[in-house]
Scaffold this active site. Sequence first.
Site, PDB file in Angstrom:
ATOM      1  CE  LYS A 137      -6.402   4.910   2.864  1.00 23.64           C
ATOM      2  NZ  LYS A 137      -6.374   3.942   4.016  1.00 23.64           N
ATOM      3  CG  ASP A 155      -3.815   0.494   0.024  1.00 28.28           C
ATOM      4  OD1 ASP A 155      -3.744   0.326  -1.211  1.00 28.28           O
ATOM      5  OD2 ASP A 155      -3.361  -0.333   0.831  1.00 28.28           O
TER       6      ASP A 155
END
Length: 215
Positions: A137, A155
């Site tokens: 991420k 996220d």
Amino acid sequence: MKNAAYRELRLSYMGKKGLITARLNEFKEVFEKGDDRKIFEELVFCIFTANASAKMALKSVEAVRGIIMDGSKREMSKRLRHAHRFPNARSNYVVLTREYLRREFDFKLRDLIFSFEDPLERRDFFASKDIMGLGYKESSHFLRNIGFRGYAILDKHILQSLYEFGVLDSPKAPITRNRYLETESKFKEFGNLLGIQPDELDLLLWSEKTGEILK
């Protein structure tokens, strides 16, 4: 119900498209200017966002900006004490990553990033154990923030949105590379269905949850 929700999201996109495009152009400028220090600052920002908020990360970058290239772990930790929830761990990650990049690549970050022809290999490098504090991420976040397109920043806001739109069966974060790639593929398919590029969709969904178009 689903079609109505999709139409509403498309309408929101049309209203925010100008702001989204402007933000993506700002990201692109970071790399085009060729400033390795600025590129590293974006990497540090993403180290600070892990398990924290974007606003906390921005505040933390401001706190250490003057010593980002030569500050010790102790100096950074002291400055982060009132800026970040994990001052000791994050200062350690920044210094170890900085010294690794200096030792192995002479801190020529722009050349290093250009050396990867495969977008997945580029992200794999920044998600590796040698770059402290970044997973898939955060690595995607970093590359997007310096103008590289096509990465999904999965996220909690994005995952929750995908779950609510029926794209995912669960909003749980993917914890392996394969699961990340699978979820990213579904994210991109959703974007194709809406006629919205992945990078634009990321900022759109994030803004729908937070009310802001940040970095």
